[in-house]
Design a protein around this motif. Sequence first.
Motif, PDB file in Angstrom:
ATOM      1  N   UNK A  47      67.325   2.062  56.046  1.00 46.95           N
ATOM      2  CA  UNK A  47      66.123   1.459  56.630  1.00 46.95           C
ATOM      3  C   UNK A  47      65.890   0.070  56.063  1.00 46.95           C
ATOM      4  N   UNK A  48      66.161  -0.075  54.751  1.00 47.23           N
ATOM      5  CA  UNK A  48      65.993  -1.395  54.135  1.00 47.23           C
ATOM      6  C   UNK A  48      66.938  -2.401  54.773  1.00 47.23           C
ATOM      7  N   UNK A  49      68.143  -1.954  55.114  1.00 44.00           N
ATOM      8  CA  UNK A  49      69.115  -2.832  55.765  1.00 44.00           C
ATOM      9  C   UNK A  49      68.697  -3.137  57.199  1.00 44.00           C
ATOM     10  N   UNK A  50      68.126  -2.130  57.861  1.00 39.38           N
ATOM     11  CA  UNK A  50      67.746  -2.299  59.261  1.00 39.38           C
ATOM     12  C   UNK A  50      66.651  -3.328  59.433  1.00 39.38           C
ATOM     13  N   UNK A  51      65.692  -3.384  58.538  1.00 40.01           N
ATOM     14  CA  UNK A  51      64.590  -4.327  58.728  1.00 40.01           C
ATOM     15  C   UNK A  51      65.011  -5.762  58.472  1.00 40.01           C
ATOM     16  N   UNK A  52      66.276  -5.954  58.017  1.00 42.87           N
ATOM     17  CA  UNK A  52      66.756  -7.310  57.824  1.00 42.87           C
ATOM     18  C   UNK A  52      67.277  -7.912  59.121  1.00 42.87           C
ATOM     19  N   UNK A  53      67.297  -7.119  60.232  1.00 43.11           N
ATOM     20  CA  UNK A  53      67.738  -7.674  61.513  1.00 43.11           C
ATOM     21  C   UNK A  53      66.679  -8.652  62.019  1.00 43.11           C
ATOM     22  N   UNK A  54      67.120  -9.635  62.804  1.00 40.00           N
ATOM     23  CA  UNK A  54      66.182 -10.647  63.291  1.00 40.00           C
ATOM     24  C   UNK A  54      65.141 -10.007  64.194  1.00 40.00           C
ATOM     25  N   UNK A  55      63.887 -10.432  64.096  1.00 37.06           N
ATOM     26  CA  UNK A  55      62.825  -9.846  64.913  1.00 37.06           C
ATOM     27  C   UNK A  55      62.985 -10.187  66.383  1.00 37.06           C
TER      28      UNK A  55
END
Length: 360
Positions: A47-55
């Motif tokens: 999840x921590x990695x996923x939220x690093x995707x561009x909004x």
Amino acid sequence: MQFPNMTALGNQYGVEVGTEGHRRDFMDSTATNLRGLKIRLEVARERASAVHSAPAGASVRDRAAFFETGTVQPQNRIAGVGETEKAAARALVAKLEGQIDSETQKLVRQGAVILPSGMINWVQTEATVVYDNTAAQQGLTRLHFQRGLIYTDAACTTPFDTIGKVTANAGKGWAIYVVSAQGNIHAASHSVGKYHHSSLLAGATVAGAGEMRVLAGKLVEISNKSGHYFPNASHLIQVLYLLRKRGVDLHSTKVKLLSPGIQNFPSVAAFMAALPAMGFEPDYELTKLHALMTQFPFALFSAQAAAVGWRWATNAEHILGVRGVVRIADGAPVPHRDVRKWLKGIGRVMTQTVQDGFGR
């Protein structure tokens, strides 16, 4: 200082030596918890990695800036994505990593060999309960005191520290302790099914038991937690009294009382102040006087005390804070220690209260 006639904790542990007790159950349960934490950590890291995707929905310029700097302008931030979410995810990962380290150390410090899968290698972990039967063995766990600090050696050159120790209850950074009838305190790391509170003095009757956290010789926190001896508040009072007599600095020591629930006190003073409401006498000197008075008929005491100009304080005086014995002439309190010395001089002895530990 000796405690042979005060509140003591009994034992029935002769049969536990050579057995593993609850070692396997405890360690398997802890290992199961450890594996569960590792699974949660994997999910949290994803999840921590996923939220690093561009909004989604941000402008091309903002999306490019996000991939370069990891940030996006507040006006273009999409709900559920952004710095706050990234910080929360990182915090959860850090928390889980800390919990995993704590559970791992709890097992390793108790002698467990953990496989990569998180299971315990029982071939290398098996052990049975041992007792320190000799004076030499018990000398290795005896604590010493000087200048307000706690030491491991009689010369007081090596401060006691629990940072590398562990208990099954409190976890890493704690040690178990017991107080002998002679007033000596012994402490060590705990290992379920191998080294218990009862191991420290070979199953002897003790005057107190629990867990303590000590950093560089300074007593940070203390409790009455012992699954073998099951001490109550009276025993913890005895331990604190002994530590104070030994000159240990207790001003910032936290206290945890387990009986029957868990009560945390920010200081020894706060713990002492709460005792009357719990039905315990906070004045240890008065408690010892009561122990001498237990089998002394009050009428006989009154007659003999009057002969030396003393009497027991009235209920009205007790309400005002005057307890124990006072002078007949002016109602001034007589030091409890002086009264005890007089009672012993006329042949009175303390009664012994032995409370059996519940055991494992």
